[in-house]
Design a protein around this motif. Structure first.
Motif, PDB file in Angstrom:
ATOM      1  N   UNK A 193       0.797  -1.226   0.000  1.00 39.64           N
ATOM      2  CA  UNK A 193       0.000   0.000   0.000  1.00 39.64           C
ATOM      3  C   UNK A 193       0.830   1.276   0.000  1.00 39.64           C
ATOM      4  N   UNK A 194       2.122   1.194   0.271  1.00 39.58           N
ATOM      5  CA  UNK A 194       2.961   2.400   0.330  1.00 39.58           C
ATOM      6  C   UNK A 194       2.983   3.154  -0.988  1.00 39.58           C
ATOM      7  N   UNK A 195       2.706   2.453  -2.069  1.00 37.99           N
ATOM      8  CA  UNK A 195       2.690   3.098  -3.378  1.00 37.99           C
ATOM      9  C   UNK A 195       1.587   4.170  -3.472  1.00 37.99           C
ATOM     10  N   UNK A 196       0.598   4.089  -2.583  1.00 33.56           N
ATOM     11  CA  UNK A 196      -0.503   5.059  -2.576  1.00 33.56           C
ATOM     12  C   UNK A 196      -0.165   6.331  -1.800  1.00 33.56           C
ATOM     13  N   UNK A 197       0.968   6.354  -1.122  1.00 31.28           N
ATOM     14  CA  UNK A 197       1.358   7.532  -0.363  1.00 31.28           C
ATOM     15  C   UNK A 197       1.044   7.379   1.115  1.00 31.28           C
ATOM     16  N   UNK A 242      -8.097   0.725   5.447  1.00 33.28           N
ATOM     17  CA  UNK A 242      -8.691   1.254   6.677  1.00 33.28           C
ATOM     18  C   UNK A 242      -7.812   0.911   7.881  1.00 33.28           C
ATOM     19  N   UNK A 243      -7.282  -0.297   7.913  1.00 39.41           N
ATOM     20  CA  UNK A 243      -6.395  -0.699   9.012  1.00 39.41           C
ATOM     21  C   UNK A 243      -5.131   0.156   9.052  1.00 39.41           C
ATOM     22  N   UNK A 244      -4.733   0.694   7.921  1.00 39.02           N
ATOM     23  CA  UNK A 244      -3.550   1.552   7.849  1.00 39.02           C
ATOM     24  C   UNK A 244      -3.897   3.030   8.060  1.00 39.02           C
ATOM     25  N   UNK A 245      -5.157   3.315   8.382  1.00 38.38           N
ATOM     26  CA  UNK A 245      -5.541   4.676   8.744  1.00 38.38           C
ATOM     27  C   UNK A 245      -6.199   5.498   7.663  1.00 38.38           C
ATOM     28  N   UNK A 246      -6.433   4.915   6.500  1.00 37.16           N
ATOM     29  CA  UNK A 246      -7.080   5.661   5.421  1.00 37.16           C
ATOM     30  C   UNK A 246      -8.571   5.794   5.679  1.00 37.16           C
TER      31      UNK A 246
END
Length: 120
Positions: free
Chosen positions: A43-47, A69-73
């Motif tokens: 997911x890091x590719x999304x910023x 969502x688990x990563x805070x988005x």
């Protein structure tokens, strides 16, 4: 045409066993860029995700959406398939999943998103 598209994705979704409870690394949520498990960038590719508005087009049963969502988005998932949307809502009732064609959602959207992703 929308009904035909939805029917095709319904058949595909109904035939799939669903996402595993954990991936090869043992994580309970993860991001897949392709239909092959544990494949592609993360997911890091999304910023920077915490607080970011992210749209998952064709979210299917919500696996990638749950990870975002688990990563805070602040993530929204859109899928045309009632079968896939039902799977997402059943397994992950906390997700914002919309049963809608992508073009209908995007035309009516007033949110604005920092990132958009789609496996297909």
């Amino acid at each position: 045409m929308r009904e035909q598209d939805a029917a095709a994705w319904d058949m595909w979704g109904a035939a799939r066993p669903g996402r595993k409870e954990a991936n090869a690394a043992g994580a309970s949520t993860w991001f897949n860029w392709t239909q092959w498990p544990d494949h592609g960038p993360d997911e890091k590719i999304l910023g920077d995700l915490p607080g970011a508005r992210v749209l998952d087009l064709g979210c299917g049963s919500g696996g990638n959406l749950a990870h975002l969502v688990a990563r805070g988005a602040e993530a929204v998932g859109v899928d045309i398939s009632p079968v896939q949307v039902a799977k997402a809502r059943e397994r992950r009732p906390h997700l914002d999943v919309r049963e809608q064609a992508a073009e209908e959602f995007l035309t009516a959207d007033t949110y604005g998103f920092e990132a958009v992703c789609s496996v297909f």
